[in-house]
Motif scaffolding. Sequence first.
Motif, short mmCIF file in Angstrom:
data_model
loop_
_atom_site.label_atom_id
_atom_site.label_comp_id
_atom_site.label_asym_id
_atom_site.label_seq_id
_atom_site.Cartn_x
_atom_site.Cartn_y
_atom_site.Cartn_z
N LEU A 39 0.84 -0.91 0.21
CA LEU A 39 -0.03 0.00 0.05
C LEU A 39 0.90 1.21 -0.32
O LEU A 39 0.54 2.09 -0.60
CB LEU A 39 -1.01 0.29 1.22
CG LEU A 39 -2.21 1.32 1.22
CD1 LEU A 39 -3.31 0.69 0.01
CD2 LEU A 39 -2.69 1.07 2.12
N SER A 40 1.08 1.33 0.84
CA SER A 40 3.06 2.54 1.01
C SER A 40 3.99 2.20 -0.94
O SER A 40 4.12 4.10 -1.06
CB SER A 40 4.38 2.13 1.69
OG SER A 40 3.49 2.05 2.61
N THR B 40 1.15 4.28 -2.61
CA THR B 40 0.81 5.54 -2.08
C THR B 40 2.01 6.73 -2.84
O THR B 40 1.60 7.83 -3.86
CB THR B 40 1.21 5.66 -1.24
OG1 THR B 40 -0.08 5.02 -0.27
CG2 THR B 40 0.77 7.21 -0.43
N LYS C 103 1.83 6.61 -7.22
CA LYS C 103 0.86 7.59 -7.32
C LYS C 103 1.26 9.32 -7.29
O LYS C 103 0.07 9.97 -7.85
CB LYS C 103 -0.26 7.39 -7.49
CG LYS C 103 -1.12 6.38 -8.23
CD LYS C 103 -0.64 6.14 -9.52
CE LYS C 103 -2.47 6.88 -9.45
NZ LYS C 103 -2.38 7.09 -10.73
N SER C 104 1.42 9.24 -6.02
CA SER C 104 1.90 10.50 -5.05
C SER C 104 3.13 11.56 -5.93
O SER C 104 2.59 12.54 -5.54
CB SER C 104 2.01 10.39 -3.61
OG SER C 104 3.21 9.91 -3.45
#
Length: 481
Positions: A408-409, A412, A415-416
């Motif tokens: 999940l990290s 993130t 995409k960030s």
Amino acid sequence: MLGDDESWKAMVCFCETVMSQKEADERLWLTFGASLAFLIIGLVRGYSASSIPSIESLDPDIIQHSEQKSWIGAIPPLGAFLGSMCSGPLMQRAGRKRTLQLTAPLWCASWLILGFAPNFSLILLGRILSGVCVGFALAPVQVYVSECCDPEIRGRLGSLPTLSMSLGILISYVAGNWLSWRYLAFLSALFCVALFFVLLPLPESPVWLKSRGLDDTYAIKWLHLSQHAVATVKEDNEENNGKSEEPKSLFTREVFFSSAVIKPLIVGFALLFFQQFSGIDSVIFFTVEIFQEAGSSLNAMAATIIVGAVQLFSNGVSTVLVDRSGRRPLLLLSAVTMCASMLSMGCAFFFKFEHNSYLGYLPIASLVVFMLGFSLGFGGLPFLLLGELFPTHYRSQLSAMASAVNLLSMFTVIKSYHALERVLTSAGTFWMYSAFCAVAFFFVLFMVPETKGKSLAEIEQQFRGKKNKNDINLQSVQTKF
């Protein structure tokens, strides 16, 4: 008679050497077999860098805009997050080896979907399905290898999966330079077939067999494990009743917040969180942009191959050093190196050095140093520690949860990146990554225990923080080495 005695001693020494070599070969075979799964994870990670330019060149109608390219690269971590949530119960019930075997056909199917995909939707389906399989395999591989090795060599063998992942990335980069995106997918499918068949003759983890009340004699004999490696820590209920009972659920207040669970869980979660927020996947995914900013004459594919080769070399160095120097020194050196390189990369973008100046190549130098530092410690050791830190009864579930946090990290961070770049600028984004690396250094310094040379039972006992009367005397058990 003296000569006869010397001949006899020489013969005994030779036989011991041959037997030790045979035992080492069998553990290496198991490690290499399980590491094939990490090699395929590397193929998944490296696929988008090679395939997207190929799709744009050969099938331009498939990709209509840049957002689609972003999703091809970023969606596998989402699928892997879902897969990792399922892998805990699966490897607890089916076993470590069988979980990997069940994953292999599904993985093969995902690559075939990619290879035959006529449109963007099926490419996305193939990518997310390959990501689900990454989640299925990530925790079982490391747990399987850690549970099947003696403590003295667990670091070296436990680092081989990460080395295999770097090799998979490099294979994808190099093969992608010669093969179209469809044939690259077909090549990757062959590794999944190999994974299934290589695992067939291997034994199941003796730790898992014992936890399920099954006979672990064959597995221990096949692996030539010492009593030091297979020793376990007794629970309080075993001490009081004199017999083993079914362990309580992990998700009870008493178990989840016990020191044996919550302390290693915090350490494992934090290490995998810092691994991703060092900015590693932003660096890998946007390598081309960084090289372009540096004014390098290297083409995009050469740049990605350099990154893959540096990562493979650094992981090889880490594999050699991990059982000599220990985990903590490598993690600390890794954090310092990453912090300094991210800081210098931010400075390069902030001051905008001229391309014809030597300082114009500072981003390239920073990138190479960053990959060296990352691969030396934070690239592989957090995964190794997944199989070492967690208590036996809950290792499957906790390892899967930690993998989910990591994935999940990863999503993130990927995409960030461009959003952060717009808000903080490129320099600010890299300085933010540098700050995370600095925090990681102090976290390792004060929170991460050294596990070098310790059995899994000794590590578990250390987190419990007490000695039970009827525990096996771990220090008195002799190793084979």
